[in-house]
Write a protein that holds these residues in place. Structure first.
Motif, PDB file in Angstrom:
ATOM      1  N   UNK A 268      39.459  34.618  54.691  1.00 32.54           N
ATOM      2  CA  UNK A 268      39.345  35.860  55.444  1.00 32.54           C
ATOM      3  C   UNK A 268      38.358  36.777  54.726  1.00 32.54           C
ATOM      4  N   UNK A 269      37.308  37.179  55.419  1.00 28.32           N
ATOM      5  CA  UNK A 269      36.237  37.968  54.809  1.00 28.32           C
ATOM      6  C   UNK A 269      35.929  39.212  55.632  1.00 28.32           C
ATOM      7  N   UNK A 270      35.167  40.102  55.017  1.00 27.32           N
ATOM      8  CA  UNK A 270      34.587  41.250  55.701  1.00 27.32           C
ATOM      9  C   UNK A 270      33.087  41.115  55.503  1.00 27.32           C
ATOM     10  N   UNK A 271      32.407  40.631  56.524  1.00 28.03           N
ATOM     11  CA  UNK A 271      30.968  40.359  56.396  1.00 28.03           C
ATOM     12  C   UNK A 271      30.152  41.607  56.104  1.00 28.03           C
TER      13      UNK A 271
ATOM     14  N   UNK B  88      32.637  35.999  46.387  1.00 27.28           N
ATOM     15  CA  UNK B  88      32.523  34.834  47.250  1.00 27.28           C
ATOM     16  C   UNK B  88      33.888  34.148  47.325  1.00 27.28           C
ATOM     17  N   UNK B  89      34.546  34.292  48.453  1.00 25.97           N
ATOM     18  CA  UNK B  89      35.908  33.795  48.631  1.00 25.97           C
ATOM     19  C   UNK B  89      36.018  32.279  48.484  1.00 25.97           C
ATOM     20  N   UNK B  90      34.916  31.571  48.634  1.00 29.33           N
ATOM     21  CA  UNK B  90      34.979  30.108  48.531  1.00 29.33           C
ATOM     22  C   UNK B  90      35.317  29.631  47.116  1.00 29.33           C
ATOM     23  N   UNK B  91      35.302  30.525  46.120  1.00 27.85           N
ATOM     24  CA  UNK B  91      35.709  30.110  44.766  1.00 27.85           C
ATOM     25  C   UNK B  91      37.170  29.660  44.743  1.00 27.85           C
TER      26      UNK B  91
END
Length: 142
Positions: A33-36, A43-46
């Motif tokens: 879940x991100x806020x572009x 970087x949430x993918x970590x």
């Protein structure tokens, strides 16, 4: 080893096929879940590498922005206060190593969904949705 000489592996890592229920166990889905609009946010993918250390490699993953209808629904449903964050489906319940540390960093909701909530422990920059401001890494928010 069984009395007949056969070896039976009883404690196996997920995902695995449960012959009794005839289903694959441990196929967890990862929602990032991100806020572009938050270019400074981490970087949430970590989280994928972190989850892998606990044996969980998502079978499916998606990135959802909080400005879209799905993102807004997730924020409301799970009362998410900080982004980016991750949501892991209830199938994560069979990952014992993950379950041993999860209470320190997140919650398991009534529907079994795992929500990562303690962004401050990661010392990363994120957005506080309630205050509507960016919290810089190593900043108390004052």
């Amino acid at each position: 080893q069984e009395p007949d000489g056969n070896y039976v592996l009883r404690d196996i890592a997920a995902p695995y096929y449960n012959v009794s229920s005839k289903e694959t166990v441990g196929l967890a889905k990862l929602t990032m879940l991100v806020d572009k609009s938050c270019n400074e946010c981490y970087n949430v993918s970590i989280h994928k590498a972190i989850l892998a250390r606990f044996g969980l490699v998502p079978y499916k993953e998606e990135t959802v922005d909080i400005s879209g209808s799905i993102g807004m629904d997730l924020v409301k449903k799970y009362k998410i206060k900080n982004v980016p964050t991750i949501i892991v489906s209830k199938e994560a319940n069979v990952y014992n190593a993950l379950n041993s540390v999860w209470p320190q960093v997140g919650t398991v909701e009534g529907d079994g969904t795992y929500i990562f909530r303690q962004l401050d422990v990661m010392q990363v920059t994120y957005k506080d949705l309630e205050a509507g401001k960016i919290i810089a890494a190593n900043n108390t928010g004052n």
